[in-house]
Motif scaffolding. Sequence first.
Motif, short mmCIF file in Angstrom:
data_model
loop_
_atom_site.label_atom_id
_atom_site.label_comp_id
_atom_site.label_asym_id
_atom_site.label_seq_id
_atom_site.Cartn_x
_atom_site.Cartn_y
_atom_site.Cartn_z
N GLY A 260 0.70 -1.56 0.16
CA GLY A 260 -0.42 0.25 0.11
C GLY A 260 0.87 1.42 -0.43
O GLY A 260 0.48 2.02 -0.89
N LEU A 264 1.61 4.78 -2.67
CA LEU A 264 0.64 6.01 -2.52
C LEU A 264 1.83 7.12 -2.86
O LEU A 264 2.86 6.91 -1.75
CB LEU A 264 0.43 5.39 -0.86
CG LEU A 264 -1.27 5.02 -1.16
CD1 LEU A 264 -1.78 4.68 0.38
CD2 LEU A 264 -2.83 4.98 -2.12
N ALA A 268 1.15 9.86 2.91
CA ALA A 268 -0.51 9.68 2.37
C ALA A 268 -0.87 9.43 4.48
O ALA A 268 -1.76 9.76 4.45
CB ALA A 268 -0.92 8.81 1.33
N LEU A 269 -0.04 8.14 4.89
CA LEU A 269 -0.55 7.52 5.43
C LEU A 269 -0.52 8.25 7.40
O LEU A 269 -1.14 8.01 8.16
CB LEU A 269 0.53 6.29 5.99
CG LEU A 269 -0.29 5.08 4.65
CD1 LEU A 269 1.09 3.73 5.31
CD2 LEU A 269 -1.00 4.80 5.15
N ILE A 279 -5.82 12.15 -0.99
CA ILE A 279 -5.28 10.60 -0.49
C ILE A 279 -6.06 9.65 0.93
O ILE A 279 -6.71 8.92 0.54
CB ILE A 279 -4.03 10.21 -1.79
CG1 ILE A 279 -4.48 10.83 -2.62
CG2 ILE A 279 -4.26 8.99 -2.10
CD1 ILE A 279 -2.79 10.78 -3.48
N ALA A 280 -5.41 10.23 1.67
CA ALA A 280 -5.57 9.77 3.53
C ALA A 280 -6.78 10.32 3.25
O ALA A 280 -7.67 9.30 3.50
CB ALA A 280 -4.63 10.61 3.96
N GLY A 283 -9.44 7.51 1.54
CA GLY A 283 -9.19 6.40 2.12
C GLY A 283 -9.73 5.92 3.27
O GLY A 283 -11.21 5.21 3.76
N SER A 405 -3.75 6.80 -7.63
CA SER A 405 -3.37 6.47 -6.28
C SER A 405 -4.48 6.90 -4.65
O SER A 405 -5.36 6.50 -3.90
CB SER A 405 -2.54 7.64 -5.28
OG SER A 405 -1.06 7.04 -6.43
N ALA A 409 -6.06 3.72 -2.32
CA ALA A 409 -6.53 4.67 -1.08
C ALA A 409 -7.78 3.81 -0.99
O ALA A 409 -8.50 3.08 -0.11
CB ALA A 409 -6.05 6.07 -1.22
N ASP A 410 -9.20 4.23 -1.33
CA ASP A 410 -10.15 4.04 -1.79
C ASP A 410 -10.37 2.49 -1.51
O ASP A 410 -11.53 2.10 -0.03
CB ASP A 410 -10.99 4.65 -3.16
CG ASP A 410 -12.71 4.06 -2.41
OD1 ASP A 410 -13.01 3.82 -2.17
OD2 ASP A 410 -13.60 5.59 -2.91
N PHE A 413 -7.59 1.36 1.81
CA PHE A 413 -8.53 1.19 2.81
C PHE A 413 -9.78 0.71 3.76
O PHE A 413 -10.22 0.57 4.95
CB PHE A 413 -8.63 3.08 3.75
CG PHE A 413 -7.08 3.37 3.65
CD1 PHE A 413 -6.35 4.05 3.25
CD2 PHE A 413 -7.56 4.55 4.45
CE1 PHE A 413 -4.88 4.42 3.37
CE2 PHE A 413 -6.35 5.87 4.76
CZ PHE A 413 -5.30 5.29 4.42
#
Length: 459
Positions: A260, A264, A268-269, A279-280, A283, A405, A409-410, A413
Motif C-alpha cells: 500500500g 501512495l 499519505a499514511l 488521498i488519505a 481512503g 492512488s 486508497a479508497d 482502506f
Amino acid sequence: MTELAGAPPSTPPRGLLAPTLRTLTIGSVALVSLAAFEAMAVATAMPTAAAALDGISGYALAFGLPLATSVVGMVLSGVWSDAHGPAAPMRVGVAAFVIGLLLASTAPTMAALAAGRAVQGLGSGLFSVALYVVVARAVHPALRPRIFAAFAAAWVLPAVVGPPVAGLLVETIGWRWVFALAAVLAVPAATMVEPALRRLRADAVDDGPAPDRTSRPARRVLWALLAAVGAAGLHQAGQLDGALAGVVGAVALVAVALAGPRLLPAGALLARRGLPAVIALRGLCAAAFFGAEAFLPLLLAQQRGLSPTLAGLVLTGAALSWTAGSWLQGRDRAPSRTTMLRGGTAAIAVGVLLTGSALVPVVPLAVAVLGWLVAGLGMGMAYPTLSVLLLELSAPAEQGTNSASLQIADALFSAVVLAVSGAVFAALIGSGAVAFAATTAIAAVVAGLAVLAAGRARA
C-alpha cells in the motif's frame, strides 16, 4: 494564444451540456452508471449463477478477483495515462470490461465466470482512472465540481433500480442476461466519449519531469500485484471460519501493509498537508462509510426488527442524500473546498454515531435513519471535493498516477477496515448488540481521523 489540445479550455463553457462537452458528459456519466449497475445487479444475480453452475465454493472468489484485478488496472492506467495520455487505457479498459462481462455471461463453469469477472475488474480499473485524466485535460477547472457531482449522481439510479431489474432478469430470461445487458449498454456509452479522446493529444501538454512514483513503472505494477493479492485475501478471509480465516487475514494484511505505501504518495499514511492528505482522506471517508454500511442492514434487522425491504430503503435514502451533498459542492457559490471537507467529514462522523444509536432501545429509530442520511450527505460533500482537489494539486505528468492512488486508497482502506470489523464482529457475535457496537465504534474512529485530517487537504 493557441490552446493546447491536451489541456482544458482557457474559458469555461456555459455548462456540462454545452456543445463542446455534451457527448463527453453524457458518455462518461453513462459509463459510471454502468459500472454502478454492474456492481449492484451482479450482487443480486450471483447466488443464482453460483447455484446454476454448481459453484458455491467459488462464490467468494468471483467477488474477490475483480477487486484484486481492478487495483492492478488502476496502477497500469495511471502509468499509461501519464506516459501516453488517457485515450488508450480508456479504450482498452472499456473493451476489457465488455469482454469480461461477455465471458461471464457465457461461462460454462464457476471458474470461467470468475475469470470473466477478473477481466472485467481489470477493465474497470483501467477506465475509471483514465476517466479522471480525461476530465483533467478536457474539462475546465470551474466545471470539474459539477462533473464529479454528476458522477456521484450516476450511482443513485443503479442503486435504486439495479437489484430489482437484475432480479426480474434472473426470474424471467436467466442470470446470464444481467452480465450481457451491462456489456451491450457499455458500447454506446464508450462511443460518446470517443470524440473527446480523439481531441486529446498527450504530446501537446508540457508534462514536466516525471514523478518519482512513475520512474519505475514495472516495480509499481509488481507492488500493485501484491496489493491485489492482499485485497483478495482480505475478502476471502471474511468467507472462512476458524483459524484458517485468521491465518489468511493476517497474511493478506501484511501484503497490503507492504504494498500500500508504495502505491501512495509519500506522507499519505500520515495525512501530510496537500496531496497526501487528499488521498488519505479519500481512503478514510470510504472506510468509515462503507465499514458502517456493511453491518447496517443486519443491525436494523436483528436489533430493530426491520424487514430487508425497509432496511434497503434506509440505504437508498443515503444514496439520495449523497447526491444532494454532491450537488451542494458543485454549485457556483459553494463554500470553500476546506469548508466542504470539514463539513463533510464531520457529517460522516456524526451520521455514523447517530446510526449506532439504533442499538439503544429507547432511542427512536428515526434518529438512526436520520443519522445515515447525514452520513450520505457528508460523503456527497467530501468525495467530489477530494476529486477536484486531486486534479488541482497534480501536475499534468502525474494526473494518472495520482488518480490511481486516490482510487487505490479508497479500495485498500475499505478492505482493511472491513476485514478488521468482520473479524471483531465474528469474535463478538455471541454478545448480540456488543458486536454491532464494536463495528460502529471502528467506523466512528476512522471517521474521526478523517475529521482531524480535513484541514490539511488543500492546495
